[in-house]
Design a protein around this motif. Structure first.
Motif, PDB file in Angstrom:
ATOM      1  N   LEU A 121       0.824  -1.212   0.000  1.00  0.00           N
ATOM      2  CA  LEU A 121       0.000   0.000   0.000  1.00  0.00           C
ATOM      3  C   LEU A 121       0.857   1.260   0.000  1.00  0.00           C
ATOM      4  O   LEU A 121       0.503   2.268  -0.624  1.00  0.00           O
ATOM      5  CB  LEU A 121      -0.940   0.001   1.203  1.00  0.00           C
ATOM      6  N   ALA A 122       2.000   1.203   0.678  1.00  0.00           N
ATOM      7  CA  ALA A 122       2.900   2.363   0.667  1.00  0.00           C
ATOM      8  C   ALA A 122       3.365   2.665  -0.749  1.00  0.00           C
ATOM      9  O   ALA A 122       3.443   3.836  -1.154  1.00  0.00           O
ATOM     10  CB  ALA A 122       4.104   2.096   1.575  1.00  0.00           C
ATOM     11  N   SER A 123       3.629   1.612  -1.518  1.00  0.00           N
ATOM     12  CA  SER A 123       4.048   1.795  -2.910  1.00  0.00           C
ATOM     13  C   SER A 123       2.922   2.369  -3.754  1.00  0.00           C
ATOM     14  O   SER A 123       3.131   3.280  -4.566  1.00  0.00           O
ATOM     15  CB  SER A 123       4.506   0.455  -3.511  1.00  0.00           C
ATOM     16  N   VAL A 124       1.703   1.841  -3.540  1.00  0.00           N
ATOM     17  CA  VAL A 124       0.538   2.326  -4.296  1.00  0.00           C
ATOM     18  C   VAL A 124       0.264   3.791  -3.978  1.00  0.00           C
ATOM     19  O   VAL A 124       0.060   4.621  -4.885  1.00  0.00           O
ATOM     20  CB  VAL A 124      -0.709   1.469  -3.976  1.00  0.00           C
ATOM     21  N   PHE A 125       0.248   4.124  -2.688  1.00  0.00           N
ATOM     22  CA  PHE A 125      -0.011   5.506  -2.281  1.00  0.00           C
ATOM     23  C   PHE A 125       1.053   6.454  -2.832  1.00  0.00           C
ATOM     24  O   PHE A 125       0.756   7.581  -3.229  1.00  0.00           O
ATOM     25  CB  PHE A 125      -0.054   5.612  -0.756  1.00  0.00           C
TER      26      PHE A 125
END
Length: 277
Positions: A121-125
């Motif tokens: 999710l950190a990568s997506v955000f």
């Protein structure tokens, strides 16, 4: 204006939806655990909300909105990178109940799997909101560090009961059992999504008695009567436990959920029904 992201477990329980972001991110998830992780990773830049509450059955019919289906522009598969267990081999038949053709989707009962979700999710955000990428990476690191420290505590709490068997209502404890060294003796439902008959309950309880298995677990959205009947006939105890954030009072995020879940099961295995709940 906030951009919408939909995050889901996929594997039969849902997925995540994402759109290009020009400001803060508004996140909708299929499960409360994913909302909790998304909020912790997103921090002040994200507003996360689950479409399903922790005391509601997550095996709900999927949305028919084409914008939030796998392959859609804003969809994010939260299971990406997770080591999925119980992938069916051969022909998948409905005769076996409501099985998951892509594997068991309850990976959010493994703390380490949630670390994978946090990193993803950190990568997506960061892709959607590059200006705050440093914050997302730092939050994900903080999440993983806290989860590792918490996991060490939980492992010690369940260490005395390694190899002990429990009977969940549904086969949703596979990842939890695998992580903490427990065994799954059977399930209260004879097949996924199929309620137990009186004959099945009697046979299961008899088998539990012979094997010395005394702990039955169930969630608020499953049949408490059947779980209690099995436990009573087997001379054991039935526990209502949270497998999702919000499943019971006090399970306000993924950390407190595991605190309650671990202490409840450890307490029951030690003979103190309900643990510290």
């Amino acid at each position: 204006m906030k951009s919408l992201i939909v995050i889901a477990v996929v594997l039969g329980l849902g997925g995540v939806m994402a759109a290009p972001a020009h400001a803060d991110l508004k996140v909708a998830t299929s499960l409360t655990d994913l909302a909790s992780v998304a909020q912790l990773v997103g921090g002040k830049h994200v507003t996360a909300q689950s479409l399903c509450r922790g005391y509601e059955d997550p095996h709900l019919p999927g949305s028919r909105n084409p914008k939030i289906q796998p392959g859609a522009k804003g969809f994010v598969d939260a299971s990406q990178g997770v080591d999925v267990l119980e992938k069916p081999t051969g022909t998948v038949s409905r005769a076996e109940g409501d099985i998951h053709p892509l594997g068991n989707p309850h990976y959010y009962l493994d703390p380490k799997a949630l670390e994978v979700v946090a990193g993803h999710l950190a990568s997506v955000f960061s892709e959607l909101d590059p200006a705050n990428a440093t914050d997302y990476a730092a939050n994900a690191k903080q999440f993983s560090d806290k989860m590792d420290a918490s996991l060490e505590k939980w492992m010690k709490e369940l260490e005395p009961y390694k190899g002990a068997a429990i009977v969940p209502y549904h086969r949703n404890f596979v990842y939890f059992a695998d992580r903490f060294g427990l065994k799954l003796f059977n399930t209260v439902e004879p097949k996924p999504g199929i309620p137990p008959s009186p004959h099945y309950i009697a046979d299961l309880a008899d088998a539990m008695k012979k094997s010395g298995v005394k702990v039955v677990t169930y969630q608020p959205y499953y049949n408490a009567d059947a779980s209690n009947q099995v436990a009573q006939k087997a001379g054991g105890v039935a526990l209502e436990v949270p497998t999702e954030v919000g499943g019971v009072k006090g399970a306000d995020d993924v950390f407190s959920k595991f605190d309650i879940l671990v202490s409840s099961i450890a307490g029951a295995l030690s003979g103190k029904a309900g643990g510290s709940r």
